[in-house]
Design an enzyme around this catalytic site. Structure first.
Site, PDB file in Angstrom:
ATOM      1  N   LYS A  11       3.839  11.836  -6.421  1.00 42.80           N
ATOM      2  CA  LYS A  11       4.139  10.928  -5.288  1.00 42.80           C
ATOM      3  C   LYS A  11       3.890   9.282  -5.786  1.00 42.80           C
ATOM      4  O   LYS A  11       5.305   9.778  -6.401  1.00 42.80           O
ATOM      5  CB  LYS A  11       2.416  10.562  -4.959  1.00 42.80           C
ATOM      6  CG  LYS A  11       2.218  11.324  -4.080  1.00 42.80           C
ATOM      7  CD  LYS A  11       0.225  10.743  -3.801  1.00 42.80           C
ATOM      8  CE  LYS A  11      -0.258  12.147  -2.412  1.00 42.80           C
ATOM      9  NZ  LYS A  11      -1.709  11.186  -1.912  1.00 42.80           N
ATOM     10  N   TYR A  51       0.634  13.978   7.631  1.00 45.93           N
ATOM     11  CA  TYR A  51      -0.153  13.229   7.046  1.00 45.93           C
ATOM     12  C   TYR A  51      -1.984  12.778   8.776  1.00 45.93           C
ATOM     13  O   TYR A  51      -1.965  12.199   8.780  1.00 45.93           O
ATOM     14  CB  TYR A  51      -0.317  11.384   6.516  1.00 45.93           C
ATOM     15  CG  TYR A  51      -0.358  11.723   4.824  1.00 45.93           C
ATOM     16  CD1 TYR A  51      -1.839  12.780   4.568  1.00 45.93           C
ATOM     17  CD2 TYR A  51       0.679  11.169   4.021  1.00 45.93           C
ATOM     18  CE1 TYR A  51      -0.774  13.014   2.973  1.00 45.93           C
ATOM     19  CE2 TYR A  51       0.741  11.634   2.719  1.00 45.93           C
ATOM     20  CZ  TYR A  51      -0.068  12.547   2.100  1.00 45.93           C
ATOM     21  OH  TYR A  51      -0.461  12.519   0.876  1.00 45.93           O
ATOM     22  N   PHE A  59      -7.019   3.999   6.513  1.00 44.37           N
ATOM     23  CA  PHE A  59      -6.321   3.698   5.947  1.00 44.37           C
ATOM     24  C   PHE A  59      -4.504   3.905   6.255  1.00 44.37           C
ATOM     25  O   PHE A  59      -3.696   3.874   4.824  1.00 44.37           O
ATOM     26  CB  PHE A  59      -6.515   4.109   4.757  1.00 44.37           C
ATOM     27  CG  PHE A  59      -7.010   5.108   4.603  1.00 44.37           C
ATOM     28  CD1 PHE A  59      -5.518   6.458   4.389  1.00 44.37           C
ATOM     29  CD2 PHE A  59      -8.085   5.533   4.563  1.00 44.37           C
ATOM     30  CE1 PHE A  59      -6.283   7.952   4.612  1.00 44.37           C
ATOM     31  CE2 PHE A  59      -8.321   7.239   4.747  1.00 44.37           C
ATOM     32  CZ  PHE A  59      -8.231   8.519   4.046  1.00 44.37           C
ATOM     33  N   ARG A  87      -6.397  22.313  -6.831  1.00 45.80           N
ATOM     34  CA  ARG A  87      -7.500  20.945  -6.540  1.00 45.80           C
ATOM     35  C   ARG A  87      -8.166  20.768  -8.178  1.00 45.80           C
ATOM     36  O   ARG A  87      -8.265  19.854  -8.314  1.00 45.80           O
ATOM     37  CB  ARG A  87      -8.213  21.220  -5.711  1.00 45.80           C
ATOM     38  CG  ARG A  87      -7.398  21.782  -4.268  1.00 45.80           C
ATOM     39  CD  ARG A  87      -6.871  20.785  -3.106  1.00 45.80           C
ATOM     40  NE  ARG A  87      -7.874  19.770  -2.760  1.00 45.80           N
ATOM     41  CZ  ARG A  87      -7.817  19.424  -1.876  1.00 45.80           C
ATOM     42  NH1 ARG A  87      -6.129  18.629  -1.809  1.00 45.80           N
ATOM     43  NH2 ARG A  87      -8.682  18.294  -1.690  1.00 45.80           N
ATOM     44  N   ASN A 114      -2.721   7.694  -5.579  1.00 48.93           N
ATOM     45  CA  ASN A 114      -3.515   8.678  -6.735  1.00 48.93           C
ATOM     46  C   ASN A 114      -1.973  10.298  -6.997  1.00 48.93           C
ATOM     47  O   ASN A 114      -2.995  11.352  -7.367  1.00 48.93           O
ATOM     48  CB  ASN A 114      -4.619   9.449  -6.008  1.00 48.93           C
ATOM     49  CG  ASN A 114      -4.389   9.909  -4.732  1.00 48.93           C
ATOM     50  OD1 ASN A 114      -3.612  10.373  -3.928  1.00 48.93           O
ATOM     51  ND2 ASN A 114      -5.089  10.429  -4.170  1.00 48.93           N
ATOM     52  N   HIS A 117      -0.598  15.382  -4.604  1.00 48.14           N
ATOM     53  CA  HIS A 117      -0.891  15.917  -3.949  1.00 48.14           C
ATOM     54  C   HIS A 117      -1.044  17.253  -4.132  1.00 48.14           C
ATOM     55  O   HIS A 117      -0.139  18.112  -4.907  1.00 48.14           O
ATOM     56  CB  HIS A 117       0.320  15.800  -1.871  1.00 48.14           C
ATOM     57  CG  HIS A 117      -0.413  16.939  -0.793  1.00 48.14           C
ATOM     58  ND1 HIS A 117      -1.385  16.519  -0.467  1.00 48.14           N
ATOM     59  CD2 HIS A 117      -0.230  18.123  -1.100  1.00 48.14           C
ATOM     60  CE1 HIS A 117      -1.649  17.575   0.376  1.00 48.14           C
ATOM     61  NE2 HIS A 117      -0.262  18.396  -0.163  1.00 48.14           N
ATOM     62  N   GLU A 128       2.765  22.966   5.186  1.00 56.44           N
ATOM     63  CA  GLU A 128       3.732  21.718   4.425  1.00 56.44           C
ATOM     64  C   GLU A 128       4.871  22.236   3.393  1.00 56.44           C
ATOM     65  O   GLU A 128       5.416  21.756   3.424  1.00 56.44           O
ATOM     66  CB  GLU A 128       2.514  21.321   2.821  1.00 56.44           C
ATOM     67  CG  GLU A 128       0.952  20.149   4.039  1.00 56.44           C
ATOM     68  CD  GLU A 128       0.047  20.281   3.293  1.00 56.44           C
ATOM     69  OE1 GLU A 128      -0.022  20.676   1.681  1.00 56.44           O
ATOM     70  OE2 GLU A 128      -0.916  19.567   3.744  1.00 56.44           O
TER      71      GLU A 128
HETATM   72  P1  GDP Z   1      -6.659  14.499  -1.120  1.00 56.44           P
HETATM   73  O1  GDP Z   1      -6.399  15.733  -0.190  1.00 56.44           O
HETATM   74  O2  GDP Z   1      -7.636  14.268  -2.085  1.00 56.44           O
HETATM   75  O3  GDP Z   1      -5.112  14.167  -1.224  1.00 56.44           O
HETATM   76  O4  GDP Z   1      -7.268  12.957  -0.046  1.00 56.44           O
HETATM   77  P2  GDP Z   1      -7.469  13.514   1.768  1.00 56.44           P
HETATM   78  O5  GDP Z   1      -7.096  14.304   2.276  1.00 56.44           O
HETATM   79  O6  GDP Z   1      -8.587  12.865   2.025  1.00 56.44           O
HETATM   80  O7  GDP Z   1      -6.305  11.469   1.928  1.00 56.44           O
HETATM   81  C1  GDP Z   1      -5.105  12.238   1.457  1.00 56.44           C
HETATM   82  C2  GDP Z   1      -4.496  11.026   0.762  1.00 56.44           C
HETATM   83  O8  GDP Z   1      -4.685   9.839   1.731  1.00 56.44           O
HETATM   84  C3  GDP Z   1      -5.427  10.859  -0.418  1.00 56.44           C
HETATM   85  O9  GDP Z   1      -4.712  11.302  -1.969  1.00 56.44           O
HETATM   86  C4  GDP Z   1      -4.793   9.101  -0.344  1.00 56.44           C
HETATM   87  O10 GDP Z   1      -3.408   9.109  -1.043  1.00 56.44           O
HETATM   88  C5  GDP Z   1      -5.148   8.811   0.742  1.00 56.44           C
HETATM   89  N1  GDP Z   1      -6.785   8.396   0.542  1.00 56.44           N
HETATM   90  C6  GDP Z   1      -7.195   8.617   1.125  1.00 56.44           C
HETATM   91  N2  GDP Z   1      -8.415   7.708   1.088  1.00 56.44           N
HETATM   92  C7  GDP Z   1      -8.131   6.187   1.225  1.00 56.44           C
HETATM   93  C8  GDP Z   1      -8.475   5.521   0.949  1.00 56.44           C
HETATM   94  O11 GDP Z   1      -9.766   5.276   1.407  1.00 56.44           O
HETATM   95  N3  GDP Z   1      -7.594   4.340   1.136  1.00 56.44           N
HETATM   96  C9  GDP Z   1      -6.099   4.457   0.811  1.00 56.44           C
HETATM   97  N4  GDP Z   1      -5.306   3.315   0.627  1.00 56.44           N
HETATM   98  N5  GDP Z   1      -5.564   5.525   0.637  1.00 56.44           N
HETATM   99  C10 GDP Z   1      -6.279   6.334   0.810  1.00 56.44           C
END
Ligand code: GDP
Length: 139
Positions: A11, A51, A59, A87, A114, A117, A128
């Protein structure tokens, strides 16, 4: 049997902080083969589509702003049990909760920014990968 391919993005935060090299080193030394890879930048439309599953979340606009804020590295990776093993390698979404030694623990600052991905299912890995690469770009 679980699939042998997953999709990843390094990212914008990790690219900006010069972490492409160390992250790729961890990926390849963990047994993943890179079968497609490019440095690219997502448009607002790309990030919103990628997304889309999160579009009702509070968010979402922050996520789209972040993912379009600079270049990313998109890649398709190959390994037995690719989705689950990757993962494990990247760790929990929130780096504060990620296990020691995981990529997010090492390189991420916050739940939003973070570092990396990883697809969450074989089906999404395929969707994807196709979103970012044509068949001709894969080896
Ligand atoms: P992942 O599968 O571990 O990437 O997590 P998710 O699918 O739940 O979320 C997708 C992405 O959205 C995450 O990797 C973060 O970059 C972002 N994200 C998730 N939760 C939050 C949050 O509470 N705040 C913000 N700003 N970004 C978030």
């Amino acid at each position: 049997m679980s699939g042998t391919r997953t999709f990843t993005m390094i990212k914008p935060d990790a690219v900006k902080n010069q972490h492409i090299g160390p992250i790729l080193e961890r990926i390849t030394s963990s047994g993943f083969k890179i079968v497609a890879m490019k440095l690219t930048q997502l448009s607002e439309r790309d990030a919103s589509l990628f997304y889309a599953v999160h579009k009702e979340r509070p968010f979402f606009s922050e996520l789209v702003d972040f993912m379009t804020s600079g270049p990313i590295v998109a890649a398709i990776l190959e390994k037995e049990n690719a989705v689950d093993d990757f993962r494990m390698l990247i760790g929990a979404t929130n780096p504060a909760e990620a296990a020691e030694g995981t990529i997010r623990k090492l390189f991420a600052k916050s739940i939003g920014e973070n570092a990396i991905h990883g697809s969450d299912s074989d089906e999404n890995a395929e969707i994807e990968s196709a979103f970012h690469f044509s068949g001709r770009e894969q080896f």
